[in-house]
Design an enzyme around this catalytic site. Structure first.
Site, PDB file in Angstrom:
ATOM      1  CD  GLU A 255     -10.189   2.045  -2.605  1.00  0.00           C
ATOM      2  OE1 GLU A 255      -9.595   1.136  -2.012  1.00  0.00           O
ATOM      3  OE2 GLU A 255     -11.376   1.988  -2.925  1.00  0.00           O
ATOM      4  CB  CYS A 294      -2.638  -0.780  -2.943  1.00  0.00           C
ATOM      5  SG  CYS A 294      -3.748  -1.188  -4.282  1.00  0.00           S
TER       6      CYS A 294
HETATM    7  P1  NAP Z   1       0.716   9.596  -0.837  1.00  0.00           P
HETATM    8  O1  NAP Z   1       2.021  10.173  -0.521  1.00  0.00           O
HETATM    9  O2  NAP Z   1      -0.320   9.544   0.215  1.00  0.00           O
HETATM   10  O3  NAP Z   1       0.184  10.400  -2.114  1.00  0.00           O
HETATM   11  C1  NAP Z   1      -1.010  10.036  -2.742  1.00  0.00           C
HETATM   12  C2  NAP Z   1      -1.512  11.196  -3.571  1.00  0.00           C
HETATM   13  O4  NAP Z   1      -1.954  12.247  -2.709  1.00  0.00           O
HETATM   14  C3  NAP Z   1      -0.454  11.815  -4.486  1.00  0.00           C
HETATM   15  O5  NAP Z   1      -1.055  12.136  -5.721  1.00  0.00           O
HETATM   16  C4  NAP Z   1      -0.068  13.062  -3.728  1.00  0.00           C
HETATM   17  O6  NAP Z   1       0.463  14.056  -4.558  1.00  0.00           O
HETATM   18  C5  NAP Z   1      -1.428  13.463  -3.209  1.00  0.00           C
HETATM   19  N1  NAP Z   1      -1.422  14.511  -2.195  1.00  0.00           N
HETATM   20  C6  NAP Z   1      -0.666  14.583  -1.089  1.00  0.00           C
HETATM   21  N2  NAP Z   1      -0.981  15.715  -0.408  1.00  0.00           N
HETATM   22  C7  NAP Z   1      -1.944  16.348  -1.122  1.00  0.00           C
HETATM   23  C8  NAP Z   1      -2.665  17.575  -0.954  1.00  0.00           C
HETATM   24  N3  NAP Z   1      -2.470  18.364   0.099  1.00  0.00           N
HETATM   25  N4  NAP Z   1      -3.566  17.932  -1.888  1.00  0.00           N
HETATM   26  C9  NAP Z   1      -3.786  17.150  -2.963  1.00  0.00           C
HETATM   27  N5  NAP Z   1      -3.121  15.982  -3.176  1.00  0.00           N
HETATM   28  C10 NAP Z   1      -2.224  15.585  -2.267  1.00  0.00           C
HETATM   29  O7  NAP Z   1       0.833   8.093  -1.366  1.00  0.00           O
HETATM   30  P2  NAP Z   1       1.862   7.506  -2.403  1.00  0.00           P
HETATM   31  O8  NAP Z   1       3.195   7.535  -1.736  1.00  0.00           O
HETATM   32  O9  NAP Z   1       1.702   8.139  -3.741  1.00  0.00           O
HETATM   33  O10 NAP Z   1       1.351   5.998  -2.543  1.00  0.00           O
HETATM   34  C11 NAP Z   1       1.806   4.931  -1.757  1.00  0.00           C
HETATM   35  C12 NAP Z   1       0.745   4.453  -0.809  1.00  0.00           C
HETATM   36  O11 NAP Z   1      -0.490   4.306  -1.503  1.00  0.00           O
HETATM   37  C13 NAP Z   1       1.039   3.091  -0.243  1.00  0.00           C
HETATM   38  O12 NAP Z   1       0.890   3.150   1.139  1.00  0.00           O
HETATM   39  C14 NAP Z   1      -0.011   2.162  -0.848  1.00  0.00           C
HETATM   40  O13 NAP Z   1      -0.426   1.118  -0.012  1.00  0.00           O
HETATM   41  C15 NAP Z   1      -1.125   3.095  -1.121  1.00  0.00           C
HETATM   42  N6  NAP Z   1      -1.912   2.622  -2.250  1.00  0.00           N
HETATM   43  C16 NAP Z   1      -3.181   2.220  -2.026  1.00  0.00           C
HETATM   44  C17 NAP Z   1      -3.950   1.777  -3.086  1.00  0.00           C
HETATM   45  C18 NAP Z   1      -5.369   1.317  -2.890  1.00  0.00           C
HETATM   46  O14 NAP Z   1      -6.049   1.082  -3.881  1.00  0.00           O
HETATM   47  N7  NAP Z   1      -5.848   1.187  -1.689  1.00  0.00           N
HETATM   48  C19 NAP Z   1      -3.420   1.745  -4.371  1.00  0.00           C
HETATM   49  C20 NAP Z   1      -2.109   2.169  -4.553  1.00  0.00           C
HETATM   50  C21 NAP Z   1      -1.354   2.614  -3.474  1.00  0.00           C
HETATM   51  P3  NAP Z   1       2.045  14.241  -4.737  1.00  0.00           P
HETATM   52  O15 NAP Z   1       2.544  13.006  -5.385  1.00  0.00           O
HETATM   53  O16 NAP Z   1       2.128  15.432  -5.598  1.00  0.00           O
HETATM   54  O17 NAP Z   1       2.610  14.435  -3.368  1.00  0.00           O
END
Ligand code: NAP
Length: 520
Positions: A255, A294
């Site tokens: 997602e 999102c």
């Molecule tokens: P992100 O930086 O991609 O992080 C998402 C998750 O992935 C976090 O828990 C992060 O952990 C984890 N992660 C990153 N690298 C990893 C690895 N190597 N191994 C395991 N986990 C890892 O996204 P975000 O900044 O939290 O969220 C914002 C984005 O999410 C926005 O672009 C938004 O549009 C999108 N979003 C989409 C939805 C949907 O339902 N489609 C819902 C909400 C948000 P850490 O925090 O520890 O780095």
């Protein structure tokens, strides 16, 4: 406070210095989190052996009862959560309610589905096909729980709902969960999990939590596990391309981000209910959770003749919004979750401004205190006169309170502009004309996971552009990641294996006696 992980049946403190978690209003550090030193392989193995067998011994009805128990524990501790959501996420009371009460209601919803499936552990699809000339050999599809773990990696904006909606579906499907909340806002997820674990009603291994970066998690998954990821497109792509994910054939549901749109239909005039509802929904997109949803509206397409009046009405709505510390109950727009998010949003707004005129917002409307110490971004309305000739407005998601309004000259053109998001989670259409609905349903379908049409019959009873209902699938094609979550029973498919059973009526009789019949 150092946030602990709950793995292998116990709380575990990560080693070394953790990532700081801050109050986004003051910048003050409130906790730290690290998963260094957590043995991910052992944690996964424990969940596979203990959690799978515990859930495997329970019927759907009993698993549903566990979900109800979880929701009751969260309700009993509900009064503690608003404060955490404000301190760690900068949530107003309404923002916190969407996250926390949304989590409780999705657990209750899946508890009810569990109750309706009674004492079975398998699902079988309605209808069978005769496979032989004589009516003695038939084919039918059924579903069994996969003996793996549901690894759930969440984004920072919904620490409560994001974690529990995934756990609800996996638990009902008979699969233990290992949740990894985003580090920056993990306090609420950690606290809720602690409340549930301490209540002692959930069997060992069913619920597991990793707080911190999750080093080694992706290397520890195996072929029967799944990963449900919510977050940015970049991280989603990294997960998909990870060597172990590719080699082990783990199921992955992504997602990701999305340039969701709203269309004001060609039949909608200023002064009508539908015009006002479209304005209201746009203003909500600029205030609720400071735009960090999102599914939030990022682009609004309006008939050219009424674009000015639409933009004026939205601007008037923005002018009434109070931005500031959510401790003040007058505040409608809190901060983004940290300075890094503020920085990224302001850079994004500057990029959009190359193609669009700023009608409200940017950083200059905030008093310097809010701007300097807190992670605030003023609700920002941009107007792009030439959407067909523009690119950034369709491609750059500013994850904050920012919407771009754009004109269309004919409805076909408006539909084509909506599709330039490259695949989105949600689109909404405000119109009372059946012909417009028909065009919208046909054209917008392939590009969107959800289409909400607001006509005069539904009026203000609609559930909201950004609100995810557990009855309806959540996810979107293309850029949005191509995933699907929720959607009632449909959500269970990620965690269960569909098998085609070929055999005689006698064989099918055995299946029927042991499975709940469903339409998926
Ligand atoms: P992100 O930086 O991609 O992080 C998402 C998750 O992935 C976090 O828990 C992060 O952990 C984890 N992660 C990153 N690298 C990893 C690895 N190597 N191994 C395991 N986990 C890892 O996204 P975000 O900044 O939290 O969220 C914002 C984005 O999410 C926005 O672009 C938004 O549009 C999108 N979003 C989409 C939805 C949907 O339902 N489609 C819902 C909400 C948000 P850490 O925090 O520890 O780095």
């Amino acid at each position: 406070m150092k946030l602990e992980s709950f793995v292998s049946g116990q709380w575990h403190t990560g080693s070394g210095e953790g990532t700081p978690l801050v109050n986004p209003v003051t910048g003050e550090k409130i906790a730290e989190a690290t998963s260094s030193g957590v043995d991910m392989s052992a944690a996964m193995e424990y969940a596979r052996s203990e959690g799978s067998s515990a859930l495997g011994s329970l019927s759907f009805e009993q698993r549903g009862a566990l979900l109800k128990d979880i929701s009751s524990i969260l309700i009993a501790n509900r009064q503690n959560y608003d404060e955490i959501a404000r301190e760690n996420c900068g949530n107003t009371k309404l923002d916190a309610a969407i996250d926390i009460d949304g989590a409780i209601s999705v657990l209750r919803y899946y508890a009810r589905i569990g109750a309706s499936l009674k004492d079975q552990k398998l699902l079988c699809e309605s209808g069978e096909d005769q496979l032989s000339k004589e009516p003695v050999f038939f084919g039918r599809h059924y579903w069994t729980s996969r003996p793996g773990i549901a690894v759930q990696i969440n984004a920072f904006n919904f620490p409560a709902w994001g974690m529990w909606e995934k756990i609800a579906v996996a638990t009902l499907a008979g699969v233990p969960s290992l949740a990894k909340p985003a580090t920056s806002t993990a306090v609420l997820a950690n606290r809720m999990m602690r409340d549930v674990v301490e209540a002692g009603v959930i069997p060992a291994g069913v619920l597991n939590l990793v707080c911190g970066r999750g080093e080694g998690l992706l290397d520890a998954v195996g072929s029967m596990d799944s990963i449900a990821f919510t977050g940015s497109a970049d991280t989603g792509q990294m997960i998909r391309a990870h060597k172990n994910i590719l080699q082990s054939g783990v199921r992955v549901n992504i997602e990701a981000d999305s340039l969701n749109a709203t269309l004001v239909g060609p039949d909608v005039a200023p002064g009508t209910m539908l015009f006002d509802l479209a304005v209201r929904e746009t203003v909500k997109a600029l205030s609720i959770k400071a735009g960090q949803l999102c599914t939030n509206i990022r682009r609004v397409f309006v008939p050219r003749a009424i674009l000015g009046e639409f933009a004026d009405a939205v601007a008037a709505g923005i002018d009434k919004l109070v931005v500031g510390d959510p401790v003040d109950e007058q505040v409608r727009v809190g901060p983004l979750v940290n300075k890094q998010q503020q920085q990224q949003a302001l850079i994004g707004i500057a990029e959009l401004s190359a193609e669009a005129k700023m009608l409200r917002g940017g950083s200059e409307r905030l008093d310097s205190n809010l701007h300097e110490t807190g992670a605030f971004v003023a609700p920002t309305l941009l107007l792009c006169e030439d959407p067909a000739g523009s690119r950034v407005v369709h491609e750059l998601e500013v994850f904050g309170p920012c919407v771009t309004a754009m004109p269309y000259d004919n409805f076909d053109g408006g539909l084509a502009l909506a599709a330039r998001g490259g695949g989105s989670l949600a689109v909404s259409l405000f119109s009372d004309a059946a012909a417009v609905h028909g065009q919208g349903i046909n054209y917008l379908g392939p590009w969107h996971g959800r289409l909400m049409i607001v006509d005069e019959d539904a009026g203000k009873n609609h559930s909201g552009h950004s609100i995810v209902m557990p009855q309806c699938t959540h996810g979107g094609p293309g850029r949005a990641g191509g995933g699907e979550e929720l959607g009632g029973l449909r959500g269970l498919r990620l965690h269960m294996q569909r098998t085609a059973l070929q055999g005689s009526s006698k064989v099918h009789g055995v299946l029927s006696a042991n499975a709940a019949e469903v339409t998926l």
